[in-house]
Design an enzyme around this catalytic site. Sequence first.
Site, PDB file in Angstrom:
ATOM      1  N   TYR A 245     -11.494  -4.335  -1.457  1.00 57.06           N
ATOM      2  CA  TYR A 245     -11.320  -4.971  -2.462  1.00 57.06           C
ATOM      3  C   TYR A 245     -12.315  -6.222  -2.499  1.00 57.06           C
ATOM      4  O   TYR A 245     -12.094  -6.845  -1.728  1.00 57.06           O
ATOM      5  CB  TYR A 245      -9.909  -5.740  -2.658  1.00 57.06           C
ATOM      6  CG  TYR A 245      -9.801  -6.770  -3.911  1.00 57.06           C
ATOM      7  CD1 TYR A 245      -9.059  -6.205  -4.940  1.00 57.06           C
ATOM      8  CD2 TYR A 245      -9.776  -8.009  -4.017  1.00 57.06           C
ATOM      9  CE1 TYR A 245      -8.935  -7.115  -6.203  1.00 57.06           C
ATOM     10  CE2 TYR A 245      -9.919  -8.830  -4.718  1.00 57.06           C
ATOM     11  CZ  TYR A 245      -9.210  -8.403  -6.102  1.00 57.06           C
ATOM     12  OH  TYR A 245      -9.047  -9.174  -6.870  1.00 57.06           O
TER      13      TYR A 245
ATOM     14  N   GLU B  16     -14.261  -7.927 -10.800  1.00 52.31           N
ATOM     15  CA  GLU B  16     -13.502  -7.383  -9.663  1.00 52.31           C
ATOM     16  C   GLU B  16     -13.807  -5.931  -9.412  1.00 52.31           C
ATOM     17  O   GLU B  16     -13.894  -4.984 -10.520  1.00 52.31           O
ATOM     18  CB  GLU B  16     -11.751  -7.195 -10.334  1.00 52.31           C
ATOM     19  CG  GLU B  16     -10.953  -6.981  -9.046  1.00 52.31           C
ATOM     20  CD  GLU B  16      -9.484  -7.051  -9.676  1.00 52.31           C
ATOM     21  OE1 GLU B  16      -8.882  -7.968  -9.383  1.00 52.31           O
ATOM     22  OE2 GLU B  16      -9.162  -5.810 -10.274  1.00 52.31           O
TER      23      GLU B  16
END
Length: 380
Positions: free
Chosen positions: A101, A190
């Site tokens: 991530y 993101e």
Amino acid sequence: MDLYEYQGKELFRPFGIPTSEGRPATTPAEARAAAEELGGQVVVKAQVLTGGRGKAGGIKLADDPADAERKAEEILGLDIRGHVVRQLWIERASEIAKEYYLSVTFDRGAKQALFMLTTEGGVEIEEVAEKTPDALARLHVDPLEGYQPYQARRLIYGAGIDDPGEQKQLLDIIGKLYRCFVESDALLCEINPLIVTPEGEVRALDSKFTVDDNALFKHPDVAEMRDLEAYPPEERAAREKGVTYVKLDGDVGILGNGAGLVMSTLDVIALVGGRPANFCDLGGGGDAQGVVDALEVITADPQVKSILFNIFAGITRCDVVAQGILQALSQIEISHPIVVRFDGTNAEEGRAILAEAAPPNLHTEATMLDAARRAVELAA
Ligand code: GDP
Ligand code: MN
């Protein structure tokens, strides 16, 4: 403004952030054609402005074009957390060895960009932050100093990534993501998951991208990406009429002049036990057309039971606003009870004008608190 996954990836690409090749599709036939062009196994991905599509059945692998067509049929029309799928992104399928991530967001408290990186990707980041906070590496970037590669190295080591090949690619991706973030005037970029393939290649498999609305004038190409059909009908109408409006879920419609006043009106409604149906800012004016537009937007919401007009006049004059309200009421049919609170310049004159005309559903109050109580009573 939130972007769809495929739009975010479109903004990633010119900065050199690696993504998979794909095609948009809005029908099963288009999905089939896209899969034919891409060749091999593809992934059919619902494009909605919400996360967790995978768990909701909005992401499916397809082995061949016929399969892609079937999967597209299953996904189109699906309701994912209140968002109906009308668009798809067909992408060449990736083999996944690891899911990381990576994000960069704007930390308002620190007034700096904040990077977050963890090897626990693929799941919601809130979950990682709660269950395994130590696995989440964070790094602030000073906007004056700018981004420095040593910072990215610190981030990568902090996340415990020790494969040299991965480190090198991540260093490159982090630098590019920072440029993308700054140059796009983004509030959030993101990548979840940022995958590592079995061959060791690092690539963005998803994107969540938010651009600052206030900077859209600098990015007409991004502003163009807005999908008006994805907004609630009231918000769409408001945008078309140029009314500043946000739908909420209560039953007291709110209208005021100035964002600060409207915000405090929402608070006062809550204080007296009511629930606001919206935020709506008339801005500086109070002319009839502005009032008509705002009332049309507010009353389009079937949940609205009463309306509170809260005007604090400085440069604006209450008598002018009163004329605007009367003119508006003569132009559109409104059966909702309306409570008006005037304060500031020519407040008495304004109330006198309303009292003289005395439309049956109009009530005036002298203070914000009394007006809020009245509006909440009338909504009950
Ligand atoms: P989200 O659920 O809305 O965050 O959508 P994502 O794009 O992140 O996809 C969810 C999950 O689907 C990913 O974490 C992957 O596990 C899986 N997935 C997505 N694309 C691919 C792909 O190309 N190949 C494989 N094997 N899995 C994929
Ligand atoms: Mn994701």
